[in-house]
Motif scaffolding. Structure first.
Motif, PDB file in Angstrom:
ATOM      1  N   GLN A 138       0.823  -1.208   0.000  1.00 26.80           N
ATOM      2  CA  GLN A 138       0.000   0.000   0.000  1.00 26.80           C
ATOM      3  C   GLN A 138       0.857   1.257   0.000  1.00 26.80           C
ATOM      4  O   GLN A 138       0.348   2.355   0.137  1.00 26.80           O
ATOM      5  N   SER A 139       2.169   1.080  -0.095  1.00 33.17           N
ATOM      6  CA  SER A 139       3.030   2.256   0.000  1.00 33.17           C
ATOM      7  C   SER A 139       3.634   2.628  -1.356  1.00 33.17           C
ATOM      8  O   SER A 139       4.195   3.700  -1.506  1.00 33.17           O
ATOM      9  N   ARG A 263       4.962   4.837  17.045  1.00 35.51           N
ATOM     10  CA  ARG A 263       4.184   4.326  15.918  1.00 35.51           C
ATOM     11  C   ARG A 263       4.158   2.811  15.985  1.00 35.51           C
ATOM     12  O   ARG A 263       5.218   2.178  16.035  1.00 35.51           O
ATOM     13  N   VAL A 264       2.959   2.237  15.989  1.00 36.86           N
ATOM     14  CA  VAL A 264       2.840   0.772  15.973  1.00 36.86           C
ATOM     15  C   VAL A 264       1.788   0.367  14.956  1.00 36.86           C
ATOM     16  O   VAL A 264       0.663   0.846  14.988  1.00 36.86           O
ATOM     17  N   ASP A 265       2.168  -0.487  14.030  1.00 30.73           N
ATOM     18  CA  ASP A 265       1.206  -1.082  13.111  1.00 30.73           C
ATOM     19  C   ASP A 265       1.846  -2.264  12.402  1.00 30.73           C
ATOM     20  O   ASP A 265       3.020  -2.558  12.607  1.00 30.73           O
ATOM     21  N   PRO A 270       4.329   2.492   6.039  1.00 28.00           N
ATOM     22  CA  PRO A 270       2.916   2.820   6.185  1.00 28.00           C
ATOM     23  C   PRO A 270       2.238   2.932   4.830  1.00 28.00           C
ATOM     24  O   PRO A 270       2.864   3.330   3.847  1.00 28.00           O
ATOM     25  N   PRO A 271       0.951   2.556   4.743  1.00 27.21           N
ATOM     26  CA  PRO A 271       0.216   2.739   3.496  1.00 27.21           C
ATOM     27  C   PRO A 271       0.271   4.211   3.088  1.00 27.21           C
ATOM     28  O   PRO A 271       0.218   5.092   3.940  1.00 27.21           O
ATOM     29  N   HIS A 386       0.809   7.781  10.829  1.00 25.28           N
ATOM     30  CA  HIS A 386      -0.200   7.796  11.900  1.00 25.28           C
ATOM     31  C   HIS A 386      -1.619   7.731  11.362  1.00 25.28           C
ATOM     32  O   HIS A 386      -2.552   8.078  12.063  1.00 25.28           O
ATOM     33  N   GLY A 387      -1.762   7.318  10.078  1.00 22.59           N
ATOM     34  CA  GLY A 387      -3.100   6.957   9.628  1.00 22.59           C
ATOM     35  C   GLY A 387      -3.755   7.819   8.573  1.00 22.59           C
ATOM     36  O   GLY A 387      -4.959   7.699   8.366  1.00 22.59           O
ATOM     37  N   PHE A 388      -2.987   8.696   7.901  1.00 24.64           N
ATOM     38  CA  PHE A 388      -3.600   9.552   6.892  1.00 24.64           C
ATOM     39  C   PHE A 388      -4.426   8.714   5.912  1.00 24.64           C
ATOM     40  O   PHE A 388      -3.944   7.701   5.435  1.00 24.64           O
TER      41      PHE A 388
END
Ligand SMILES: Nc1nc2c(c(=O)[nH]1)N[C@H]1C(S)=C(S)[C@@H](COP(=O)(O)O)O[C@H]1N2
Ligand SMILES: [Mo]
Length: 543
Positions: A138-139, A263-265, A270-271, A386-388
């Protein structure tokens, strides 16, 4: 008969595999930076993180976090991501060595192998890798067909290179005179060739990785534009700015800068979601399904600002997987109501771009307007890490219940388990009351009324329940009540301070808290899994 031309063995296969896979990784990395194509090693790793049994994955994460804490490696979530990245690279290198062993074993059985076995091996690994990256990643910003073609091509060249090297290693040098010496001559020639091959692949690896880094490959940081824009905190005082009690020197910052927030995922990178191709879908048991743009969410609904402390359920007592920010968004109820849910719509199933999901009961959404779809932190769009563009906030719950990168909310009458609950974590994930000694400020010892005092301080946190009392104990002494600083809001941590009558020597400082409803923090030490860590934090200090 040329009995002296022994074909290269399996150890050579493994070595060649390592020598060839390192530059493959570097070139994939370079292309990620220059063209925005997927970085396959991370995609493979992320797939495993999703597919392997939850217990195993959690054990791995716990082990990494414990090691970081035990070895004092600093910022836990950042170091953990780096560790995961290294594991992803080692995984592909191992696979590369294995391919070398298998391919050389196969080629040894062939009479006069050409490059075909290599091409085939490259395609056998490259095709699934390309498809995996195209579906999971997704990145990546490149065109999907370019990505597919590039990954397949890179892996086929890589496979072809094995076969080419195999042939080169099988060749007997022309300069052999008599059979006995030929073996040694072959060995010397092979060694020289492998050294040249190693130098060449090392050069490609270093240059590829270096240019890749310069061109922004693997970049998961905060958006650069966001840094140019002014954050809210740059020109506004915190809501509790005139609180009487000052934190003890060395207490953590009360407001966590966005780039210092943990940051945790489940994503190596991050996507990356483009605002113009993103919508929030609200579907399922509704009369009026919605497809909202970010602009609509920002402009059609009144904005709500909340100061919020967020903690990860993997945060150990005294850990750094906790932070406080100013969140801006829209009460989730307002958006759900606009979709006109049916009477039996009792649950919200929230789905994210990275495949993460969670369930949230509609009654909670209805009764607590602090449950919020969030689009900004510190007055700026959410950073991609962080989720944009959109994440949810649910008071009193650990982060594992609160999806980032939301794409869809489905109303349903089925209650089910979300991503981490399916992997054995607490279905409710209500935050445990916790308190931490941040500092024993031995450089700030002061005199007052003839006595000497050392300021001790830190934070206490109990979700929406707030903190009513904090107590400090030194060595085997009694518990003493600390002073509490007015918190930024009822959803944030509370800073506490206790000025202890100075005594030289080595001491251990303990802290415990009581939540706003009068419930004491659990003092028994329990691990993070499955319901969040409990126990008393302590700090040893020599005065
Ligand atoms: N889509 C998605 N949302 C997610 C996660 C994830 O892996 N994917 N991780 C959750 C966990 S475990 C935590 S602790 C918080 C962390 O939010 P932060 O990285 O902004 O601090 O995000 C939550 N939301
Ligand atoms: Mo978490």
């Amino acid at each position: 008969m040329e009995t002296n031309t022994r074909p290269p063995g399996l150890t050579a296969g493994a070595l060649v595999g390592l020598l060839l896979t390192a530059p493959l990784i570097a070139l994939l990395y370079l292309a990620n930076g220059l063209l925005g194509t997927p970085f396959v090693p991370y995609d493979v790793f992320d797939l495993l993180a999703r597919a392997l049994p939850g217990g195993l994955v959690t054990f791995g994460i716990d082990t990494i976090i414990s090691l970081i804490v035990a070895l004092n490696l600093g910022d836990t979530s950042r170091t953990a991501k780096i560790a995961e990245h290294i594991m992803a690279l080692l995984l592909l290198l191992t696979l590369g060595a294995l391919v070398g062993v298998i391919l050389f074993a196969v080629m040894r059985r062939m009479k006069n192998p050409g490059l075909l076995p290599g091409w085939i091996a490259g395609a056998v690994i490259g095709a699934p890798a390309a498809i995996l990256s195209a579906t999971l990643n997704q990145s990546a910003s490149a065109d999907p067909f370019l990505s597919l073609a590039w990954i397949l091509l890179a892996f086929m060249l890589w496979g072809g290179a094995y076969a080419w090297v195999y042939r080169r290693l099988s060749r007997t040098p022309a300069a052999r005179s008599q059979p006995v010496e030929a073996v040694t001559v072959t060995q010397i020639d092979r060694r020289g060739f492998l050294i040249r091959l190693g130098s060449a692949t090392a050069a490609i690896t270093v240059v590829g990785a270096g240019v890749g880094i310069l061109s922004g490959a693997g970049d998961s940081g905060v958006e650069s534009e966001a840094l140019v824009e002014r954050p809210w905190s740059g020109s506004n005082p915190l809501p509790n700015a005139d609180a009487a009690l000052q934190p003890a020197p060395g207490t953590r910052p009360e407001f966590t800068p966005v780039d210092k927030h943990y940051r945790v995922d489940i994503n190596s990178l991050p996507p990356v979601i483009r605002e113009d191709s993103w919508t929030l879908e609200v579907v399922g048991l509704v009369q009026n399904p919605l497809k909202l743009t970010l602009q609509q969410i920002r402009e059609d609904y009144p904005a709500l600002d909340q100061f919020i402390t967020l903690s990860c359920i993997s945060n150990g007592v005294g850990g750094d997987l906790i932070g406080t920010q100013r969140w801006t968004g829209v009460p989730l109820k307002k958006i759900i109501d606009a979709a006109r849910p049916m009477a039996n719509a009792s649950q919200l199933h929230i789905t994210s771009a990275d495949g993460f999901d969670e369930y949230l009961s509609r009654s909670l959404v209805n009764t607590d307007e602090r449950v919020m779809l969030t689009y900004a932190w510190d007055g700026l769009p959410l950073p991609k890490a962080h989720g944009f563009p959109l994440r949810v906030f649910i008071p009193d719950r650990y982060g594992m219940k609160q999806p980032k990168w939301i794409v869809r909310i489905e109303l349903t009458d089925q209650e089910d388990e979300g991503y981490w609950v399916r992997r054995g974590w607490d279905p409710l994930a209500q935050v445990q009351t916790t308190s931490v000694v941040d500092t024993v400020a031995k450089d700030a010892v002061y005199e007052k009324d003839g006595g000497r005092f050392v300021p001790i301080g830190g934070i206490a946190y109990a979700g929406k329940r707030g903190i009513s009392k904090v107590e400090v104990k030194v060595d085997e002494g009694d518990w003493h009540e600390a002073e509490l600083r007015t918190p930024m809001a009822d959803l944030t941590w509370t800073i506490w301070r206790y000025d202890w009558p100075f005594q030289a020597g080595e001491h251990v400082f303990f802290v415990r808290a009581v939540d706003g409803r009068g419930a004491k923090q659990i003092e028994t030490q329990r691990d993070t899994r499955p319901s969040g860590a409990t126990g008393i934090d302590r700090k040893r200090e020599t005065l």
